[in-house]
Design an enzyme around this catalytic site. Structure first.
Site, PDB file in Angstrom:
ATOM      1  N   GLN A  79      25.816   9.376   4.161  1.00 40.56           N
ATOM      2  CA  GLN A  79      26.169   8.065   4.709  1.00 40.56           C
ATOM      3  C   GLN A  79      25.351   6.952   4.070  1.00 40.56           C
ATOM      4  OE1 GLN A  79      28.952   7.827   6.774  1.00 40.56           O
ATOM      5  NE2 GLN A  79      28.879   9.869   5.885  1.00 40.56           N
ATOM      6  N   HIS A 110      26.747   5.027   1.075  1.00 41.46           N
ATOM      7  CA  HIS A 110      27.854   4.073   1.196  1.00 41.46           C
ATOM      8  C   HIS A 110      27.416   2.668   0.773  1.00 41.46           C
ATOM      9  CE1 HIS A 110      31.383   6.076   2.731  1.00 41.46           C
ATOM     10  NE2 HIS A 110      30.641   6.772   3.565  1.00 41.46           N
ATOM     11  N   GLU A 126      28.694   6.594  15.123  1.00 50.03           N
ATOM     12  CA  GLU A 126      30.006   6.804  14.497  1.00 50.03           C
ATOM     13  C   GLU A 126      30.210   8.298  14.214  1.00 50.03           C
ATOM     14  OE1 GLU A 126      32.402   5.337  10.473  1.00 50.03           O
ATOM     15  OE2 GLU A 126      30.218   5.223  10.559  1.00 50.03           O
ATOM     16  N   HIS A 127      29.251   8.901  13.504  1.00 47.63           N
ATOM     17  CA  HIS A 127      29.282  10.336  13.200  1.00 47.63           C
ATOM     18  C   HIS A 127      28.073  11.006  13.850  1.00 47.63           C
ATOM     19  CE1 HIS A 127      30.995   8.277   9.534  1.00 47.63           C
ATOM     20  NE2 HIS A 127      31.988   9.092   9.824  1.00 47.63           N
ATOM     21  N   ASP A 179      35.282  13.346   6.530  1.00 46.35           N
ATOM     22  CA  ASP A 179      35.706  12.202   5.728  1.00 46.35           C
ATOM     23  C   ASP A 179      36.971  12.497   4.941  1.00 46.35           C
ATOM     24  OD1 ASP A 179      33.791  10.415   6.499  1.00 46.35           O
ATOM     25  OD2 ASP A 179      32.485  10.728   4.771  1.00 46.35           O
ATOM     26  N   HIS A 191      57.644 -15.350  44.601  1.00 44.42           N
ATOM     27  CA  HIS A 191      57.509 -13.902  44.484  1.00 44.42           C
ATOM     28  C   HIS A 191      57.971 -13.231  45.784  1.00 44.42           C
ATOM     29  CE1 HIS A 191      55.008 -14.865  41.027  1.00 44.42           C
ATOM     30  NE2 HIS A 191      54.828 -13.576  40.761  1.00 44.42           N
TER      31      HIS A 191
END
Length: 435
Positions: A263, A266, A331-332, A365, A424
């Site tokens: 990661q 990235h 996230e992971h 991934d 109504h």
């Protein structure tokens, strides 16, 4: 250059504040970016194709005169697939098949039931008509992103999937185009940036207006998606990629170091965190990081990411590791332990959970099957991975029998008059059976 990874310990008094500082991430773009994006959106909305061509020429260094030069046909996509090297074609088809099989399980069906008095209630599930998929281009070529965004839409029954992908200098990535062919993309425009988001959101003479836009992009793309939300739907505003590894200290430290790298490579803002109750193991992973980093092609990016946002966190036991994980809401999440199923009930917040020592995040991934478009920056507390359900709408069904309308009308009348909404109340009262 040294690697200075932050060390935290839950036993320290300032742990909570240190963790909060570590996790802090401001994804909102600055005023200058917002102004640029607003101007581009307004221009494309007003001038359509002409504005898209101008911005594409300016930002992607192209020399096109009409939109035909920015559109790829199905034959080009199929040619890209058919001319791929055999190993790439096999991998792409295998990954697509696994992603499709997983997402087939997510399909929701319409349902209805009838009450004793004949009143029918239910839900009608309908796919979106048309969606737009943004795929990063240039140096970053992500065929996996095509699969993960387009296949769930295709499985959901979306009739038209419009893909936009920037091609700086006119450079086309054949693997990305091949992925579009495999995933069932309808049209591809070689347009990127805020101008691509504007074209999808507002439509032009050439680019169809879509109902929802999904897919990752740079800060200009993210800002544009935020600004067009409401005109169209969007998947999410994603922050930097994250991985959190919870390990009992029994996994090969080289494996864990490389999982963190997966990661961190990235970009410089990516976040890699390891939690363990074993201080000696944390030291071993630190040593593995220092040993393996020089072998990495993207070592400068990894080093910057680790120095800025990584951490090795010492906890007292695995139960506390799960508590800290829930605070982070990653996230992971890798549960690198003997029995991950035993820990699973304690995990409340995570985009994707990778269970066991042999399950690297990288498999998710590309080819495991579940979607890799995941909530970041703690939003796993209230968000879910992209899926088929993101490309479907649910409409409520209500059909009252005369008896049902009469009984419901009595309830509605009381509540409506309590809210002082006479229209109504009287609308419901007209259907009440006279005694």
């Amino acid at each position: 250059m040294t690697i200075e990874i932050r060390r935290l310990d839950t036993n320290e008094n300032d742990f909570s504040s240190e963790l909060e500082t570590l996790l802090a991430w401001e994804s909102v773009s600055d005023k200058q970016v917002q102004t640029i994006v607003t101007d581009i959106l307004d221009d494309v909305k007003t001038r359509g194709d002409a504005a898209v061509i101008e911005y594409s020429n300016r930002f992607d260094h192209l020399h096109v005169e009409n939109m035909d030069q920015l559109e790829l046909n199905q034959e080009q996509l199929e040619d890209a697939l058919n001319t791929l090297p055999a190993d790439q074609r096999h991998a792409l088809l295998a990954a697509a098949d696994r992603v499709r099989k997983y997402h087939d399980k997510q399909k929701q069906d319409s349902w209805q039931y009838t009450e004793e008095d004949g009143t029918l209630l239910g839900q009608k599930v309908t796919p979106l008509d048309r969606v737009g998929i943004y795929v990063p281009g240039g140096k970053a070529a992500y065929p996996s992103s095509v699969l993960m965004n387009a296949i769930p839409a295709h499985v959901a029954g979306v009739q038209e999937i419009i893909m936009v992908v920037p091609t700086p200098g006119g450079e086309l990535n054949q693997l990305v185009l091949a992925a579009a062919a495999v995933a069932g993309v309808s049209k591809v425009f070689t347009v990127g940036g805020a101008q691509a988001i504007a074209a999808l959101a507002y439509g032009t003479a050439t680019v169809p207006k879509v109902d929802k836009i999904v897919g990752p992009g740079n800060i200009f793309v993210a800002t544009a998606k935020r600004q067009v939300f409401g005109t169209v739907g969007i998947d999410m505003i994603a922050g930097p990629s994250e991985i959190l590894v919870v390990c009992d200290g029994k996994t090969d430290p080289d494996w864990i170091a490389m999982d963190l790298f997966s990661q961190a490579e990235h970009d410089e803002d990516a976040q890699a965190i390891l939690i363990s109750p074993d201080q000696n193991f944390l030291d071993q992973v630190q040593a593995s990081i220092e040993k393996l980093l020089p072998t990495m092609a993207r070592k400068d990016i990894i080093r910057a990411s680790l120095n800025a946002r990584a951490a090795l966190i010492k906890v007292k036991d695995m139960n506390e590791a799960c508590e800290v994980s829930n605070t982070i809401a990653p996230e992971h999440l890798e549960l690198s332990v003997d029995d991950p199923q035993a820990l699973l009930p304690q995990i409340r917040h995570a985009g994707a959970i990778f269970m066991g020592r042999h399950t690297s995040e990288a498999l998710g991934d590309y080819c495991a099957g579940p979607n890799h478009v995941l909530p970041t920056s703690g939003t796993a507390r209230f968000s879910s991975p992209l899926g088929v359900y993101d490309f479907q709408k649910r409409s409520s069904l209500i059909m009252c029998s005369p008896e049902g309308a009469s009984e419901l009308g009595k309830i509605a009348s009381v509540l409506a008059r309590g809210e002082q909404l006479e229209g109504h109340a009287r609308s419901a009262e007209y259907r009440i059976k006279k005694q």
